[in-house]
Motif scaffolding. Structure first.
Motif, PDB file in Angstrom:
ATOM      1  N   LEU A  18       4.562 -10.852  -1.855  1.00 23.21           N
ATOM      2  CA  LEU A  18       5.945 -10.832  -2.329  1.00 23.21           C
ATOM      3  C   LEU A  18       6.500 -12.248  -2.470  1.00 23.21           C
ATOM      4  CD1 LEU A  18       7.341  -7.799  -0.328  1.00 23.21           C
ATOM      5  CD2 LEU A  18       6.793  -7.895  -2.750  1.00 23.21           C
ATOM      6  N   ARG A  19       6.104 -13.149  -1.575  1.00 17.28           N
ATOM      7  CA  ARG A  19       6.517 -14.547  -1.698  1.00 17.28           C
ATOM      8  C   ARG A  19       5.960 -15.157  -2.996  1.00 17.28           C
ATOM      9  NH1 ARG A  19       4.030 -16.855   2.433  1.00 17.28           N
ATOM     10  NH2 ARG A  19       4.753 -15.320   3.914  1.00 17.28           N
ATOM     11  N   THR A  26       8.757 -11.221 -13.177  1.00 16.44           N
ATOM     12  CA  THR A  26       9.246  -9.968 -12.595  1.00 16.44           C
ATOM     13  C   THR A  26       8.378  -8.777 -13.007  1.00 16.44           C
ATOM     14  OG1 THR A  26      10.747  -9.640 -14.452  1.00 16.44           O
ATOM     15  CG2 THR A  26      11.623 -10.753 -12.504  1.00 16.44           C
ATOM     16  N   LYS A  27       7.509  -8.991 -13.963  1.00 15.81           N
ATOM     17  CA  LYS A  27       6.635  -7.905 -14.411  1.00 15.81           C
ATOM     18  C   LYS A  27       5.714  -7.438 -13.284  1.00 15.81           C
ATOM     19  CE  LYS A  27       4.433  -6.737 -18.708  1.00 15.81           C
ATOM     20  NZ  LYS A  27       3.898  -7.235 -19.962  1.00 15.81           N
ATOM     21  N   SER A  28       5.184  -8.375 -12.516  1.00  9.34           N
ATOM     22  CA  SER A  28       4.318  -8.015 -11.394  1.00  9.34           C
ATOM     23  C   SER A  28       5.103  -7.275 -10.320  1.00  9.34           C
ATOM     24  CB  SER A  28       3.679  -9.270 -10.791  1.00  9.34           C
ATOM     25  OG  SER A  28       2.873  -9.915 -11.750  1.00  9.34           O
ATOM     26  N   THR A  29       6.320  -7.713 -10.075  1.00 12.32           N
ATOM     27  CA  THR A  29       7.171  -7.037  -9.091  1.00 12.32           C
ATOM     28  C   THR A  29       7.431  -5.600  -9.533  1.00 12.32           C
ATOM     29  OG1 THR A  29       8.263  -9.135  -8.618  1.00 12.32           O
ATOM     30  CG2 THR A  29       9.344  -7.159  -7.826  1.00 12.32           C
ATOM     31  N   GLU A  30       7.685  -5.415 -10.803  1.00  9.51           N
ATOM     32  CA  GLU A  30       7.921  -4.068 -11.315  1.00  9.51           C
ATOM     33  C   GLU A  30       6.687  -3.197 -11.177  1.00  9.51           C
ATOM     34  OE1 GLU A  30       9.294  -4.644 -15.294  1.00  9.51           O
ATOM     35  OE2 GLU A  30      11.251  -5.405 -14.654  1.00  9.51           O
ATOM     36  N   LYS A  31       5.505  -3.773 -11.397  1.00  8.22           N
ATOM     37  CA  LYS A  31       4.266  -3.004 -11.265  1.00  8.22           C
ATOM     38  C   LYS A  31       4.037  -2.572  -9.820  1.00  8.22           C
ATOM     39  CE  LYS A  31       1.747  -4.965 -15.186  1.00  8.22           C
ATOM     40  NZ  LYS A  31       0.592  -5.801 -15.585  1.00  8.22           N
ATOM     41  N   ILE A  32       4.289  -3.476  -8.874  1.00 13.79           N
ATOM     42  CA  ILE A  32       4.124  -3.117  -7.467  1.00 13.79           C
ATOM     43  C   ILE A  32       5.160  -2.067  -7.072  1.00 13.79           C
ATOM     44  CG2 ILE A  32       4.411  -3.992  -5.102  1.00 13.79           C
ATOM     45  CD1 ILE A  32       2.896  -6.451  -5.915  1.00 13.79           C
ATOM     46  N   SER A  68      14.609   0.340  -4.401  1.00 17.19           N
ATOM     47  CA  SER A  68      14.091  -0.759  -5.224  1.00 17.19           C
ATOM     48  C   SER A  68      14.404  -2.129  -4.646  1.00 17.19           C
ATOM     49  CB  SER A  68      14.634  -0.654  -6.650  1.00 17.19           C
ATOM     50  OG  SER A  68      16.040  -0.722  -6.631  1.00 17.19           O
ATOM     51  N   THR A  69      15.436  -2.245  -3.830  1.00 22.57           N
ATOM     52  CA  THR A  69      15.746  -3.561  -3.252  1.00 22.57           C
ATOM     53  C   THR A  69      14.760  -3.928  -2.147  1.00 22.57           C
ATOM     54  OG1 THR A  69      17.349  -2.579  -1.747  1.00 22.57           O
ATOM     55  CG2 THR A  69      18.198  -3.460  -3.819  1.00 22.57           C
ATOM     56  N   ALA A  70      14.385  -2.958  -1.328  1.00 24.11           N
ATOM     57  CA  ALA A  70      13.428  -3.215  -0.251  1.00 24.11           C
ATOM     58  C   ALA A  70      11.998  -2.907  -0.669  1.00 24.11           C
ATOM     59  CB  ALA A  70      13.789  -2.386   0.973  1.00 24.11           C
ATOM     60  N   ILE A  71      11.815  -2.343  -1.843  1.00 21.53           N
ATOM     61  CA  ILE A  71      10.518  -1.899  -2.369  1.00 21.53           C
ATOM     62  C   ILE A  71       9.832  -0.996  -1.338  1.00 21.53           C
ATOM     63  CG2 ILE A  71       8.384  -2.562  -3.531  1.00 21.53           C
ATOM     64  CD1 ILE A  71       9.581  -5.234  -4.157  1.00 21.53           C
TER      65      ILE A  71
END
Length: 167
Positions: A18-19, A26-32, A68-71
């Motif tokens: 995450l770091r 942000t595409k990778s964050t969305e995929k995770i 979505s904020t804390a995933i």
């Protein structure tokens, strides 16, 4: 009183990933996030399919929620007896209190007959009268097996996204 059961998936190295995600797109964050959301939904579906059906209330109460904020994805139920189905219960003996209430009425013990009807019984001078024996109930896990079957897929999906990330 309502109790809820919660289980979580902990992925080793997720904090580091995450770091790294903050430095990249942000595409990778969305995929995770999508992998965790879908994983939670799959665990919820699996738990609903595994839960023992008596009235269907427990099955209908299993819900999934994604933050979505804390995933994080949460699979839970708010039925007060869910933990008794998952983990089982020891045998118990219920006795009414020997002293009468202030109004003069004696205490009662709850008895549930073989058909599931509830009624209250008085304690009497006869031994064993008014005493209710509740048999042990074996564990019938539904949430733990669903979690164990869904966890590897979530981990693999996250690892796949991490491998595809730019270095």
């Amino acid at each position: 009183m309502s109790r809820s059961m919660r289980m979580s998936v902990e992925v080793e190295g997720l904090d580091e990933a995450l770091r790294r995600l903050k430095a990249y797109d942000t595409k990778s964050t969305e995929k995770i996030s999508e992998a965790i959301r879908l994983g939670g939904q799959n665990i919820g579906k699996e738990a609903r399919s595994r839960v023992p059906r008596r009235s269907g209330k427990l099955r209908k109460s299993i819900r999934t929620r994604f933050d979505s904020t804390a995933i994080t994805s949460t699979v839970r139920t708010n039925v007060p007896y869910a933990h008794l189905v998952e983990f089982g219960a020891a045998a118990a003996t219920v006795r009414p209190r020997s002293r009468a209430r202030k109004g003069g009425k004696p205490k009662l013990a709850l008895r549930i007959d073989g058909r599931g009807f509830r009624r209250f019984v008085h304690k009497s001078s006869k031994p064993g009268k008014g005493v209710v024996h509740i048999p042990a109930r074996p564990a019938r896990p539904y949430m733990t097996p669903a979690y164990q079957s869904g966890k590897p897929r979530i981990e693999n999906d996250i690892k796949k996204v991490l491998r595809e990330m730019p270095k």
